[in-house]
Design a protein around this motif. Structure first.
Motif, PDB file in Angstrom:
ATOM      1  N   ASP A  90       0.821  -1.210   0.000  1.00  0.00           N
ATOM      2  CA  ASP A  90       0.000   0.000   0.000  1.00  0.00           C
ATOM      3  C   ASP A  90       0.855   1.260   0.000  1.00  0.00           C
ATOM      4  O   ASP A  90       0.461   2.287  -0.554  1.00  0.00           O
ATOM      5  CB  ASP A  90      -0.955  -0.004   1.193  1.00  0.00           C
ATOM      6  N   VAL A  91       2.050   1.195   0.616  1.00  0.00           N
ATOM      7  CA  VAL A  91       2.953   2.347   0.602  1.00  0.00           C
ATOM      8  C   VAL A  91       3.488   2.575  -0.805  1.00  0.00           C
ATOM      9  O   VAL A  91       3.560   3.716  -1.284  1.00  0.00           O
ATOM     10  CB  VAL A  91       4.101   2.142   1.602  1.00  0.00           C
ATOM     11  N   ALA A 106       1.873   6.289   9.895  1.00  0.00           N
ATOM     12  CA  ALA A 106       3.079   5.668  10.434  1.00  0.00           C
ATOM     13  C   ALA A 106       2.754   4.268  10.916  1.00  0.00           C
ATOM     14  O   ALA A 106       1.635   3.992  11.373  1.00  0.00           O
ATOM     15  CB  ALA A 106       3.643   6.508  11.582  1.00  0.00           C
ATOM     16  N   TRP A 107       3.744   3.399  10.789  1.00  0.00           N
ATOM     17  CA  TRP A 107       3.620   2.033  11.286  1.00  0.00           C
ATOM     18  C   TRP A 107       5.020   1.556  11.666  1.00  0.00           C
ATOM     19  O   TRP A 107       5.890   1.444  10.819  1.00  0.00           O
ATOM     20  CB  TRP A 107       2.997   1.119  10.247  1.00  0.00           C
ATOM     21  N   GLY A 108       5.220   1.321  12.941  1.00  0.00           N
ATOM     22  CA  GLY A 108       6.555   0.952  13.401  1.00  0.00           C
ATOM     23  C   GLY A 108       7.511   2.103  13.194  1.00  0.00           C
ATOM     24  O   GLY A 108       7.252   3.232  13.608  1.00  0.00           O
ATOM     25  N   ASP A 109       8.630   1.832  12.520  1.00  0.00           N
ATOM     26  CA  ASP A 109       9.596   2.895  12.237  1.00  0.00           C
ATOM     27  C   ASP A 109       9.413   3.479  10.836  1.00  0.00           C
ATOM     28  O   ASP A 109      10.228   4.280  10.386  1.00  0.00           O
ATOM     29  CB  ASP A 109      11.024   2.380  12.409  1.00  0.00           C
ATOM     30  N   LEU A 110       8.338   3.080  10.125  1.00  0.00           N
ATOM     31  CA  LEU A 110       8.062   3.571   8.778  1.00  0.00           C
ATOM     32  C   LEU A 110       7.023   4.689   8.827  1.00  0.00           C
ATOM     33  O   LEU A 110       5.977   4.545   9.450  1.00  0.00           O
ATOM     34  CB  LEU A 110       7.556   2.430   7.891  1.00  0.00           C
ATOM     35  N   TRP A 132       3.356  15.973  -3.477  1.00  0.00           N
ATOM     36  CA  TRP A 132       4.495  15.070  -3.564  1.00  0.00           C
ATOM     37  C   TRP A 132       4.362  14.045  -2.441  1.00  0.00           C
ATOM     38  O   TRP A 132       3.699  14.283  -1.436  1.00  0.00           O
ATOM     39  CB  TRP A 132       5.824  15.833  -3.462  1.00  0.00           C
ATOM     40  N   ARG A 133       4.969  12.895  -2.621  1.00  0.00           N
ATOM     41  CA  ARG A 133       4.786  11.778  -1.701  1.00  0.00           C
ATOM     42  C   ARG A 133       6.120  11.293  -1.168  1.00  0.00           C
ATOM     43  O   ARG A 133       7.150  11.464  -1.827  1.00  0.00           O
ATOM     44  CB  ARG A 133       4.022  10.648  -2.409  1.00  0.00           C
ATOM     45  N   PHE A 134       6.069  10.671  -0.004  1.00  0.00           N
ATOM     46  CA  PHE A 134       7.312  10.204   0.611  1.00  0.00           C
ATOM     47  C   PHE A 134       7.042   8.959   1.451  1.00  0.00           C
ATOM     48  O   PHE A 134       5.915   8.709   1.897  1.00  0.00           O
ATOM     49  CB  PHE A 134       7.925  11.303   1.487  1.00  0.00           C
ATOM     50  N   PRO A 246       7.012   7.570  15.099  1.00  0.00           N
ATOM     51  CA  PRO A 246       8.160   7.020  15.822  1.00  0.00           C
ATOM     52  C   PRO A 246       8.972   8.129  16.474  1.00  0.00           C
ATOM     53  O   PRO A 246       8.920   9.291  16.054  1.00  0.00           O
ATOM     54  CB  PRO A 246       8.963   6.312  14.724  1.00  0.00           C
ATOM     55  N   GLU A 247       9.725   7.775  17.473  1.00  0.00           N
ATOM     56  CA  GLU A 247      10.448   8.774  18.256  1.00  0.00           C
ATOM     57  C   GLU A 247      11.430   9.566  17.408  1.00  0.00           C
ATOM     58  O   GLU A 247      11.625  10.766  17.623  1.00  0.00           O
ATOM     59  CB  GLU A 247      11.182   8.077  19.407  1.00  0.00           C
TER      60      GLU A 247
END
Length: 354
Positions: A90-91, A106-110, A132-134, A246-247
């Motif tokens: 999906d990303v 966000a999911w985990g560190d992504l 724009w996308r990232f 994520p932190e």
């Protein structure tokens, strides 16, 4: 790959047509690929390094982080981005999209999403809003765009040894700050137009030429509404309580970027309120001018009623008309008209209608 310095205009295109052999072409649609380490010069990646970087389970050694930027204007490039390895399906689909939309997840560190920007039109007033996308992890940033995005170029050129952020989230923050800076510059321009409209509205005496002021205020309100429709969703997604960043990205996105976006939104709301107040005042002035003109027409019509009666009376084709035989009949009839007009004027004054 081009050997030009990375500090030139940042379109160092890796052209798959110049690849030799049967190795996978990971450069399809790639605009630039760099390795950034705080305190060091950024380094352009070789095609083999890009291949390693995008291979699941294979990572390049070294400090810092990597940035891959793709142009998705061609369908082949979009197909390539939609199948990037080591990213959820999906990303990848989000990175290959061409429709406008704003999102942050966000999911985990992504962390991934789509953010707005202006295209590269020469005049800021003519710039259209695009997206724009990232997608990023602590060690990798992947960005895509369909139209040239100046804010990404500005973020790229800002990567000097002493200004390289410690994580890719700093690039997203810089792009957002550049975008909000453009928004606030446009707000300053339309605010100056409101100043000029207010000055004209305050010094004008007869208020007979207010139409062009309405055009100025309408233009300002339309532009402010367009910008607010873009900035508000960014502010909303950054403030989303369900978004758990994520932190490593929290400080750059949730703190600095959110403050910049919220400040721009406050300026937009203030400008809209000011434009609305000015339009109300302009409408009141136009209504006052209209009433003044109607008043003048009504008074003139009322004063002319006796004269209309006299001329109608003397215009009858009947025998024995009064004053018809005299030498000064016309003058005498005119005197009668003015006498009746004077009597009407005094009567209206007595009743305080004038």
């Amino acid at each position: 790959m081009s050997d030009s310095t990375v500090y030139n205009f940042p379109f160092t295109v890796i052209d798959p047509a110049h690849r030799e052999g049967d190795k996978p072409v990971f450069a399809n649609g790639l605009v630039w690929a760099i390795h950034a380490v705080p305190g060091q010069e950024i380094r352009t990646l070789e095609a083999s390094e890009v291949e390693i970087l995008l291979t699941p389970g294979r990572k390049l050694t070294g400090d810092g982080w990597y940035w891959l930027h793709f142009d998705t204007v061609h369908s082949s490039a979009r197909a390539h981005v939609a199948n990037l390895p080591d990213l959820p399906e999906d990303v990848c689909a989000m990175l290959a999209e061409t429709e406008y939309g704003i999102a942050l997840e966000a999911w985990g560190d992504l962390v991934w999403g789509a953010l707005p920007a202006f295209d590269d039109a020469l005049s800021e007033e003519d710039r259209e809003i695009c997206a724009w996308r990232f997608a990023m992890r602590p060690e990798l940033l992947i960005t895509t765009r369909r139209n040239p995005i100046p804010v990404l170029g500005a973020a790229y050129r800002s990567l000097r040894p002493d200004t390289i952020p410690r994580t890719p989230a700093g690039v997203i923050d810089r792009a957002l700050r550049e975008f909000t800076g453009i928004v606030r510059r446009q707000l300053a321009q339309v605010d100056d137009e409101l100043d000029r409209a207010e000055d004209v509205l305050l010094v004008i005496e007869h208020r007979s030429d207010l139409g062009h002021l309405g055009g100025i205020v309408g233009k300002v309100r339309r532009r402010a509404t367009e910008l607010r429709r873009v900035v508000t969703p960014i502010d909303r997604v950054l403030k989303d309580e369900d978004l758990s960043l994520p932190e490593w990205a929290e400080d750059d996105l949730r703190d600095r970027a959110e403050r910049q976006v919220h400040a721009a939104l406050d300026d937009l709301i203030a400008l809209q309120d000011r434009a609305r107040s000015l339009q109300d005042e302009l409408g009141s002035s136009q209504a006052e001018e209209t009433n003044r003109r109607l008043y003048i027409v009504s008074v003139a019509t009322t004063l002319m009623l006796p004269a209309t009666f006299v001329t109608g009376f003397f215009g009858m084709n009947t025998g024995g008309m009064f004053l018809a035989q005299g030498t000064f009949g016309t003058v005498e009839a005119g005197v009668v008209c003015f006498v009746f007009m004077g009597v009407t004027f005094l009567f209206m004054k007595l009743l305080r209608l004038l």
